[in-house]
Design a protein around this motif. Structure first.
Motif, PDB file in Angstrom:
ATOM      1  N   ASP A   1      -4.016 -12.228   2.371  1.00 45.68           N
ATOM      2  CA  ASP A   1      -2.649 -12.673   2.126  1.00 45.68           C
ATOM      3  C   ASP A   1      -2.587 -14.197   2.260  1.00 45.68           C
ATOM      4  N   LEU A   2      -1.393 -14.760   2.320  1.00 41.91           N
ATOM      5  CA  LEU A   2      -1.247 -16.212   2.409  1.00 41.91           C
ATOM      6  C   LEU A   2      -1.811 -16.805   3.691  1.00 41.91           C
ATOM      7  N   ASN A   3      -1.956 -15.980   4.721  1.00 36.83           N
ATOM      8  CA  ASN A   3      -2.528 -16.453   5.988  1.00 36.83           C
ATOM      9  C   ASN A   3      -4.056 -16.372   5.995  1.00 36.83           C
ATOM     10  N   LEU A   4      -4.621 -15.976   4.868  1.00 40.29           N
ATOM     11  CA  LEU A   4      -6.070 -15.860   4.696  1.00 40.29           C
ATOM     12  C   LEU A   4      -6.720 -14.870   5.663  1.00 40.29           C
ATOM     13  N   HIS A   5      -5.989 -13.805   5.950  1.00 41.79           N
ATOM     14  CA  HIS A   5      -6.584 -12.660   6.641  1.00 41.79           C
ATOM     15  C   HIS A   5      -6.183 -11.398   5.879  1.00 41.79           C
ATOM     16  N   MET A   6      -6.792 -10.267   6.241  1.00 37.02           N
ATOM     17  CA  MET A   6      -6.517  -9.043   5.488  1.00 37.02           C
ATOM     18  C   MET A   6      -5.033  -8.714   5.565  1.00 37.02           C
ATOM     19  N   ASN A   7      -4.449  -8.482   4.405  1.00 36.19           N
ATOM     20  CA  ASN A   7      -3.032  -8.163   4.257  1.00 36.19           C
ATOM     21  C   ASN A   7      -2.720  -6.831   4.936  1.00 36.19           C
ATOM     22  N   ASN A   8      -1.567  -6.753   5.581  1.00 32.33           N
ATOM     23  CA  ASN A   8      -1.194  -5.518   6.274  1.00 32.33           C
ATOM     24  C   ASN A   8      -1.119  -4.329   5.320  1.00 32.33           C
ATOM     25  N   GLY A   9      -0.716  -4.556   4.082  1.00 34.00           N
ATOM     26  CA  GLY A   9      -0.673  -3.476   3.106  1.00 34.00           C
ATOM     27  C   GLY A   9      -2.056  -2.966   2.740  1.00 34.00           C
ATOM     28  N   ARG A  10      -3.037  -3.836   2.790  1.00 33.19           N
ATOM     29  CA  ARG A  10      -4.405  -3.437   2.468  1.00 33.19           C
ATOM     30  C   ARG A  10      -4.943  -2.447   3.497  1.00 33.19           C
ATOM     31  N   PHE A  11      -4.538  -2.593   4.755  1.00 28.27           N
ATOM     32  CA  PHE A  11      -4.942  -1.629   5.779  1.00 28.27           C
ATOM     33  C   PHE A  11      -4.522  -0.217   5.352  1.00 28.27           C
ATOM     34  N   LEU A  12      -3.297  -0.097   4.836  1.00 22.55           N
ATOM     35  CA  LEU A  12      -2.801   1.223   4.433  1.00 22.55           C
ATOM     36  C   LEU A  12      -3.567   1.750   3.223  1.00 22.55           C
ATOM     37  N   THR A  13      -3.941   0.857   2.312  1.00 21.47           N
ATOM     38  CA  THR A  13      -4.738   1.257   1.154  1.00 21.47           C
ATOM     39  C   THR A  13      -6.104   1.765   1.602  1.00 21.47           C
ATOM     40  N   VAL A  14      -6.702   1.112   2.581  1.00 23.97           N
ATOM     41  CA  VAL A  14      -8.002   1.557   3.091  1.00 23.97           C
ATOM     42  C   VAL A  14      -7.855   2.928   3.753  1.00 23.97           C
ATOM     43  N   CYS A  15      -6.723   3.181   4.407  1.00 19.77           N
ATOM     44  CA  CYS A  15      -6.467   4.516   4.965  1.00 19.77           C
ATOM     45  C   CYS A  15      -6.448   5.557   3.845  1.00 19.77           C
ATOM     46  N   ASP A  16      -5.900   5.191   2.686  1.00 23.06           N
ATOM     47  CA  ASP A  16      -5.928   6.084   1.526  1.00 23.06           C
ATOM     48  C   ASP A  16      -7.366   6.403   1.126  1.00 23.06           C
ATOM     49  N   LEU A  17      -8.243   5.399   1.169  1.00 22.66           N
ATOM     50  CA  LEU A  17      -9.643   5.630   0.823  1.00 22.66           C
ATOM     51  C   LEU A  17     -10.284   6.634   1.780  1.00 22.66           C
ATOM     52  N   ASN A  18      -9.922   6.566   3.059  1.00 23.15           N
ATOM     53  CA  ASN A  18     -10.406   7.550   4.033  1.00 23.15           C
ATOM     54  C   ASN A  18      -9.954   8.955   3.635  1.00 23.15           C
ATOM     55  N   ARG A  19      -8.691   9.071   3.234  1.00 23.25           N
ATOM     56  CA  ARG A  19      -8.174  10.384   2.854  1.00 23.25           C
ATOM     57  C   ARG A  19      -8.929  10.927   1.640  1.00 23.25           C
ATOM     58  N   VAL A  20      -9.167  10.084   0.642  1.00 22.11           N
ATOM     59  CA  VAL A  20      -9.879  10.526  -0.553  1.00 22.11           C
ATOM     60  C   VAL A  20     -11.294  10.969  -0.186  1.00 22.11           C
ATOM     61  N   ASP A  21     -11.956  10.241   0.706  1.00 26.65           N
ATOM     62  CA  ASP A  21     -13.284  10.638   1.178  1.00 26.65           C
ATOM     63  C   ASP A  21     -13.217  12.048   1.770  1.00 26.65           C
ATOM     64  N   LEU A  22     -12.226  12.307   2.601  1.00 25.88           N
ATOM     65  CA  LEU A  22     -12.051  13.624   3.211  1.00 25.88           C
ATOM     66  C   LEU A  22     -11.781  14.677   2.137  1.00 25.88           C
ATOM     67  N   PHE A  23     -10.904  14.375   1.177  1.00 27.00           N
ATOM     68  CA  PHE A  23     -10.582  15.343   0.118  1.00 27.00           C
ATOM     69  C   PHE A  23     -11.835  15.748  -0.652  1.00 27.00           C
ATOM     70  N   ILE A  24     -12.660  14.765  -0.992  1.00 29.38           N
ATOM     71  CA  ILE A  24     -13.865  15.034  -1.780  1.00 29.38           C
ATOM     72  C   ILE A  24     -14.877  15.808  -0.950  1.00 29.38           C
ATOM     73  N   ARG A  25     -15.117  15.368   0.276  1.00 28.89           N
ATOM     74  CA  ARG A  25     -16.190  15.960   1.089  1.00 28.89           C
ATOM     75  C   ARG A  25     -15.863  17.342   1.629  1.00 28.89           C
ATOM     76  N   THR A  26     -14.589  17.693   1.730  1.00 31.47           N
ATOM     77  CA  THR A  26     -14.215  19.050   2.153  1.00 31.47           C
ATOM     78  C   THR A  26     -14.102  20.010   0.970  1.00 31.47           C
ATOM     79  N   GLY A  27     -13.978  19.458  -0.237  1.00 27.95           N
ATOM     80  CA  GLY A  27     -13.715  20.292  -1.411  1.00 27.95           C
ATOM     81  C   GLY A  27     -12.229  20.402  -1.709  1.00 27.95           C
TER      82      GLY A  27
END
Length: 150
Positions: A29-55
């Motif tokens: 973000d403008l403060n040159l650190h990871m944007n707070n919204g990006r944290f939530l997007t990465v949480c989505d990636l965790n969920r997708v990993d779980l969805f795929i690996r469990t079937g």
């Protein structure tokens, strides 16, 4: 998402997804650190990993189910700088008759930099699919018949 296809199958009794990441320039973000919204997007990636690996991903397509986050909280403790390595883990900590509850933890250099919790449902044609039904379907897809208590 693609790398999840080569990871080991995830069982219902061990619903933990951990991803190793690095802060990229488009995460900042403008403060040159990871944007707070990006944290939530990465949480989505965790969920997708779980969805795929469990079937569950295949079951969602087959049954026309959709995962819906109904609440998400995140507490930020430290910043993540450009190119900094971090890991993020998501654990399905519990479920009840309607919701799944997950905890999320971001760790870098051995320290927790953020943690939170999300609440989700699986939505089907007739409304919310009870978690017990989802767990039963995942177990059946994995060739297992037992259902675990919430």
């Amino acid at each position: 998402m693609i790398s999840s296809l080569w990871k080991p199958e995830m069982r219902v009794e061990a619903l933990v997804s951990t991803l190793e990441q690095r802060v990229l320039l488009n995460d900042l973000d403008l403060n040159l650190h990871m944007n707070n919204g990006r944290f939530l997007t990465v949480c989505d990636l965790n969920r997708v990993d779980l969805f795929i690996r469990t079937g569950l991903a295949a079951l969602m397509v087959k049954n026309k189910w959709a995962p819906i986050i109904v609440r998400h909280t995140m507490d930020y403790r430290k910043s993540l700088a450009p190119f900094q390595k971090y890991s993020v883990s998501m654990t399905i900590s519990r479920w009840d008759e309607k919701y799944f509850y997950a905890t999320h933890q971001f760790i870098s250099k051995g320290k927790v930099v953020a943690e939170g919790e999300s609440t989700a449902v699986i939505l089907g044609r007739q409304g919310v699919v009870p978690p017990a039904q989802v767990i039963e379907a995942v177990n059946a897809r994995q060739g297992r018949v037992e259902a675990l208590p919430s």
